[in-house]
Design an enzyme around this catalytic site. Sequence first.
Site, short mmCIF file in Angstrom:
data_model
loop_
_atom_site.label_atom_id
_atom_site.label_comp_id
_atom_site.label_asym_id
_atom_site.label_seq_id
_atom_site.Cartn_x
_atom_site.Cartn_y
_atom_site.Cartn_z
N GLN A 24 0.99 -10.40 -5.62
CA GLN A 24 0.54 -11.80 -5.66
C GLN A 24 1.35 -12.64 -6.64
O GLN A 24 1.11 -13.84 -6.76
CB GLN A 24 -0.95 -11.86 -6.01
CG GLN A 24 -1.87 -11.17 -5.02
CD GLN A 24 -1.95 -11.87 -3.67
OE1 GLN A 24 -1.49 -13.01 -3.51
NE2 GLN A 24 -2.51 -11.19 -2.69
N CYS B 107 -10.25 -7.86 2.17
CA CYS B 107 -10.55 -6.45 2.44
C CYS B 107 -12.03 -6.16 2.22
O CYS B 107 -12.57 -5.28 2.84
CB CYS B 107 -9.74 -5.55 1.52
SG CYS B 107 -8.00 -5.91 1.64
N THR C 284 0.85 -1.20 0.00
CA THR C 284 0.00 0.00 0.00
C THR C 284 0.88 1.25 0.00
O THR C 284 0.61 2.22 -0.73
CB THR C 284 -0.96 -0.02 1.21
OG1 THR C 284 -1.72 -1.22 1.14
CG2 THR C 284 -1.90 1.17 1.20
N ASN D 137 -5.41 -10.73 -6.86
CA ASN D 137 -5.49 -11.30 -5.50
C ASN D 137 -6.77 -12.10 -5.25
O ASN D 137 -6.79 -12.99 -4.43
CB ASN D 137 -5.37 -10.20 -4.45
CG ASN D 137 -6.25 -9.02 -4.73
OD1 ASN D 137 -6.28 -8.51 -5.85
ND2 ASN D 137 -6.98 -8.57 -3.73
N THR E 98 14.17 5.18 10.65
CA THR E 98 15.06 4.04 10.92
C THR E 98 14.46 2.78 10.30
O THR E 98 13.27 2.51 10.46
CB THR E 98 15.24 3.88 12.45
OG1 THR E 98 15.81 5.09 12.92
CG2 THR E 98 16.14 2.71 12.78
N SER F 78 4.82 -7.00 -0.91
CA SER F 78 4.57 -7.06 0.54
C SER F 78 5.13 -8.36 1.10
O SER F 78 4.82 -9.44 0.59
CB SER F 78 3.05 -7.06 0.81
OG SER F 78 2.59 -5.77 1.07
N HIS G 299 4.42 -9.96 3.91
CA HIS G 299 3.52 -10.90 4.59
C HIS G 299 2.75 -11.79 3.63
O HIS G 299 2.11 -12.76 4.06
CB HIS G 299 2.57 -10.16 5.53
CG HIS G 299 1.52 -9.34 4.86
ND1 HIS G 299 0.22 -9.73 4.78
CD2 HIS G 299 1.59 -8.14 4.23
CE1 HIS G 299 -0.48 -8.80 4.13
NE2 HIS G 299 0.33 -7.83 3.80
N1 PLP Z 1 -1.96 -5.41 -4.00
C1 PLP Z 1 -2.44 -6.65 -3.97
C2 PLP Z 1 -2.60 -7.42 -5.26
C3 PLP Z 1 -2.80 -7.23 -2.77
O1 PLP Z 1 -3.28 -8.48 -2.74
C4 PLP Z 1 -2.65 -6.48 -1.58
C5 PLP Z 1 -3.10 -7.03 -0.31
O2 PLP Z 1 -4.08 -7.74 -0.22
C6 PLP Z 1 -2.11 -5.19 -1.67
C7 PLP Z 1 -1.78 -4.69 -2.90
C8 PLP Z 1 -1.89 -4.37 -0.43
O3 PLP Z 1 -0.91 -4.98 0.36
P1 PLP Z 1 -0.61 -4.52 1.85
O4 PLP Z 1 -1.91 -4.59 2.57
O5 PLP Z 1 0.39 -5.49 2.34
O6 PLP Z 1 -0.09 -3.14 1.81
#
Ligand code: PLP
Length: 729
Positions: free
Chosen positions: A206, A355, A86, A175, A264, A226, A228
């Site tokens: 993804q 989401c 994001t 996603n 940092t 990302s 995670h």
């Molecule tokens: N873009 C895609 C394709 C995603 O699946 C996601 C998270 O679901 C994001 C962006 C946003 O990622 P984050 O919430 O780790 O910032």
Amino acid sequence: MTSGERPTSPQPLQVTVYLDCNATTHTHPIALQAAREAMELCYGNPSSTHMTGLHARSFLESAREAAAQAVGAASADEIIFNSGATEGIQSSVFSVLIHLLDQFREHGRLSRWRILYGATEHKAVPAAIHHWAELLRIPVEIEAIPVDADGILDIPFIESRISECALICTMAVNNETGVNQPLDQLAALLKRSDAAGCLWFVDGVQALGKVPLCLSQLGAHYACFSGHKLNAPKGIGFLWVHREAPYTAMIVGGGQERGKRSGTENLPGAAAFGRILSALNSETRSIFLSHKQLNQCREKLIATLSRCFPTLVWNANLNRCVPTTLNFSVEGISSRELMNAFDAAGVRVSGGSACSSGQSTGSHVLTAMQLPKWRTLNAIRLSFGPASSEAEIDAACVALQQAGEALRASCMIPNLPARLDQMNETVPFGSTGISELRALDGTRAWLLICRSGESFLVSDCDRALIELRTKLACRGLQNTQILLIDNGSGQHQLASGWQRLKSASGNSLVFETGEHLLKEPSRAPALILFAPYKVCLAELLDGKEAGLFADKLLLACFACEPTALTAYEFQANAAGGLAKHNSSASGGTPPQTGIECNKVELATRLRNQSFTVLDVREAFEAATCHMDDILQQILALPKTENDAQNSALNFKIVPLSRFAQFILERLSEPRQERILCICRSGQRSLQAAELLRRIAGCEAYSLRGGLADLLAPNLSLPPRSVGKGLHDH
Ligand code: PLP
């Protein structure tokens, strides 16, 4: 335990399989180890010039090298560590817009003024474009690129606008559906001379670990990732920025990340993500399954799901998707019911995208693909990850099969007759009394099964009847009489015990319960009124039919009221029966104390006081996740009354869909009992407890957070406070 309920047998607490890896993933032990090393051994500030700081810097730079290699960047200098995708999206959009603003200030106009983004992008992309363009007041035209029925971007649409485009934002892999965009076709288009000057942002979140990436060759300018989503912790990610792409820092300060992102650095996060990316870069893919293995996992899941749900439809063309994501809808079953059934069986999936779950507007991705509304509203996304194991997928198949069988036994699966041998008393659909049925479009109907065996289905409209009839047939209830509430034509001869009434705002049906629906002879004669809206009840009570309701208890069921809470109303007889009734039911007025309790209060209360615990989940959830066993094991409750006076667990499964019957019994045969409702997350139990307090005058409570809170790992945090609750009296 009450007689007639499912006997207790020691059950292991839940086996769970996590199939929601597109939302997030578990942190892999190698990432945990790296984060730990960064915190314990390499805890210096990478900006410090002493040895401890230099060690930390070296750790950080190794992670940067690994990131560059994983995405095929030309140089590690192009990698900026940040908090995640994001942030990467914001930084990219902001940089392009500042670049356009400079042009606008210099020339008084923009040579390229259009911004395109894929209609199926993550919401962060259009949100960032609109937000920053409005805030910076840049006169750009923002447009979504349509996709076809497979979710693939409309390349001719882009082509027709490319000469005006300043920025184009596309994702590598979706996603929600796992659809792979044809990046090579886009790359070819963006290499054309009329595209020169158009910047290209790629959302690679993804794709990482699932498809090979070579950003240096692609011709893109920005790409976000990302940690995670690939087994690193939350709060770490990186943005790749081509060395020649415009860039303006959004966060300034100490000049970290070569002045591109101050603050940092999150060294433990970067070290963890770096370790994961090194594993990905290794020749064997180390901890990750090979593409062949990922495909084999997908085949197993596809076979299981197709077998369990004959009316399943895939919401994307599987040939165009990464193997790790399956998006589907099942005709006749809502995504909420499927998710509840899967969750009870221990399989964690998501409805559409994480989401957007909780919203009832349907998936924007599936809507963009122009799928029928019922599919966009009832989609399930099942996603595993490159670090999932084949054993996990096998366990998932077993659990999915159990969920499928539980749904089938509840007659929830069209085209699959329930196996009558597997039905037992825990399956309330088909039991004597009233059950609420919901059609896919949310239409509420009631099934009345009389003690004589005669059955009626009361519905407000005939829209959902085909769907509901299949559920009746599944239960062997083909002879059920269908009664439409609002059918004022007068053609239909009503069976005895029924009357049709007309109020100003619509027709209603009234049924005299007599001994038809109640197990025990009723003390008070009761009527059930079926009406579309609450207002009909008020009109009837004020109208010439009021006499019909005198001296009777009246339970009103409304077909078109939106929530379970508003779906029922109770009206006492004219002679003040409500007050009499309530005082006899609970020994006084309903409690004024807090309705929710937390798990610590629950344990104390259940040990010290007698409660009737109601599992208000549906039978297909109770069948695979035995709440009484969980309560007994977690709270260490005595099993029988011999173990402890007063505190044996009096446990009942009363799904919310059977609450009309439960309330009717409480109204007709008032009894003094303290009731505690529990469900999966605390939402349905709160509705149930509120209904019991408001309508049946019971002393009822709800466990806040539900089974999820009970089963949550003990993180030594204080329980969530619920204000005034059970401890108040
Ligand atoms: N873009 C895609 C394709 C995603 O699946 C996601 C998270 O679901 C994001 C962006 C946003 O990622 P984050 O919430 O780790 O910032």
